[in-house]
Design an enzyme around this catalytic site. Structure first.
Site, mmCIF file in Angstrom:
data_model
loop_
_atom_site.group_PDB
_atom_site.id
_atom_site.type_symbol
_atom_site.label_atom_id
_atom_site.label_comp_id
_atom_site.label_asym_id
_atom_site.label_seq_id
_atom_site.Cartn_x
_atom_site.Cartn_y
_atom_site.Cartn_z
ATOM 1 N N TYR A 1 0.798 -1.296 -0.070
ATOM 2 C CA TYR A 1 -0.151 -0.282 0.064
ATOM 3 C C TYR A 1 0.956 1.348 -0.115
ATOM 4 O O TYR A 1 0.389 2.316 -0.997
ATOM 5 C CB TYR A 1 -0.782 -0.088 1.154
ATOM 6 C CG TYR A 1 -1.786 0.979 1.388
ATOM 7 C CD1 TYR A 1 -3.002 1.395 0.483
ATOM 8 C CD2 TYR A 1 -1.341 2.196 2.281
ATOM 9 C CE1 TYR A 1 -3.590 2.384 0.630
ATOM 10 C CE2 TYR A 1 -2.429 3.222 2.407
ATOM 11 C CZ TYR A 1 -3.527 3.354 1.586
ATOM 12 O OH TYR A 1 -4.299 4.395 1.752
ATOM 13 N N TYR B 1 7.205 12.204 19.372
ATOM 14 C CA TYR B 1 8.164 13.171 18.645
ATOM 15 C C TYR B 1 7.327 14.471 18.286
ATOM 16 O O TYR B 1 6.016 14.407 18.213
ATOM 17 C CB TYR B 1 8.988 12.694 17.470
ATOM 18 C CG TYR B 1 8.037 12.212 16.221
ATOM 19 C CD1 TYR B 1 7.363 12.761 15.607
ATOM 20 C CD2 TYR B 1 7.911 10.634 16.314
ATOM 21 C CE1 TYR B 1 6.489 12.106 14.443
ATOM 22 C CE2 TYR B 1 7.070 10.316 15.490
ATOM 23 C CZ TYR B 1 6.353 10.952 14.447
ATOM 24 O OH TYR B 1 5.579 10.393 13.693
ATOM 25 N N SER C 1 -5.724 2.628 7.205
ATOM 26 C CA SER C 1 -5.951 3.117 8.578
ATOM 27 C C SER C 1 -6.625 2.738 9.472
ATOM 28 O O SER C 1 -6.329 2.415 10.489
ATOM 29 C CB SER C 1 -6.175 4.508 8.301
ATOM 30 O OG SER C 1 -5.178 5.273 7.617
ATOM 31 N N PRO D 1 -1.152 13.157 4.931
ATOM 32 C CA PRO D 1 -1.283 12.712 6.346
ATOM 33 C C PRO D 1 -0.667 11.568 6.900
ATOM 34 O O PRO D 1 -0.145 10.748 5.962
ATOM 35 C CB PRO D 1 -2.935 12.697 6.259
ATOM 36 C CG PRO D 1 -3.151 12.157 4.853
ATOM 37 C CD PRO D 1 -2.032 12.675 3.859
ATOM 38 N N LYS E 1 1.331 4.174 -3.187
ATOM 39 C CA LYS E 1 1.186 5.361 -2.830
ATOM 40 C C LYS E 1 2.265 6.331 -3.506
ATOM 41 O O LYS E 1 2.515 7.328 -3.913
ATOM 42 C CB LYS E 1 0.827 5.637 -1.338
ATOM 43 C CG LYS E 1 -0.837 5.231 -1.067
ATOM 44 C CD LYS E 1 -1.239 5.743 0.243
ATOM 45 C CE LYS E 1 -1.090 7.167 0.262
ATOM 46 N NZ LYS E 1 -2.360 7.726 0.633
#
Length: 165
Positions: A3, A128, A45, A30, A7
């Site tokens: 995936y 982070y 996701s 994102p 992308k």
């Protein structure tokens, strides 16, 4: 990781096509995108949540950047209206360890079973901070809290018959 690879390849092809054809292009990047689903099927996701709340014994030692799909849509609009052509915008989002996400889900849905231990016996990966100055310059704000995104994700999955708790 097909995936992610697809992308990356698709974006590369889009930039090449835009350059060859004189097309103005802006891309938005994102991290893990949560919230209500428009499509009737699972995406990568949301599958993360399903896997972790559907009998998993452990959770990964990972930190992700989380975004609500509605904020990502807004970011696309803002970048289109105020962005610089030829730019790649990386959204900072809510940066949290996967264990924090699971704690929120447990608070929202006390009856779900979530894994209590990490898949590796090491200290949890530290979170982070990522600068959001570029986002702010575009007027992109992360207005939907992570808790709301998670709740809306689960409720959307339930409405579509993809998840029952």
């Amino acid at each position: 990781m097909w995936y992610a690879a697809s992308k990356t390849r698709a974006e590369k092809v889009a930039w090449e096509f835009a350059k060859e054809n004189g097309i103005d292009l802006i891309t938005i990047h994102p991290g893990v995108t949560l919230g209500p689903l428009l499509q009737p099927t699972m995406n990568d996701s949301v599958n993360l949540i399903m896997n972790l709340t559907n009998g998993a014994e452990t959770f990964p030692n990972k930190v992700y950047s989380y975004h609500d799909v509605r904020d990502v849509a807004s970011a696309h609009i803002q970048a289109y209206e105020a962005g610089s052509v030829g730019r790649r915008y990386f959204l900072s989002g809510y940066i949290a360890h996967i264990s924090e996400l699971l704690k929120i889900l447990q608070q929202l849905y006390p009856t779900i079973t979530i894994p209590q231990r990490c898949e590796i016996d090491e200290p949890l990966m530290q979170t982070y901070q990522v600068s959001n100055l570029i986002e702010k310059s575009l007027g992109i704000l992360h207005s939907i809290p992570l808790e709301v995104s998670l709740r809306d994700t689960v409720e959307s999955l339930k409405e579509k018959g993809l998840y029952s708790i």
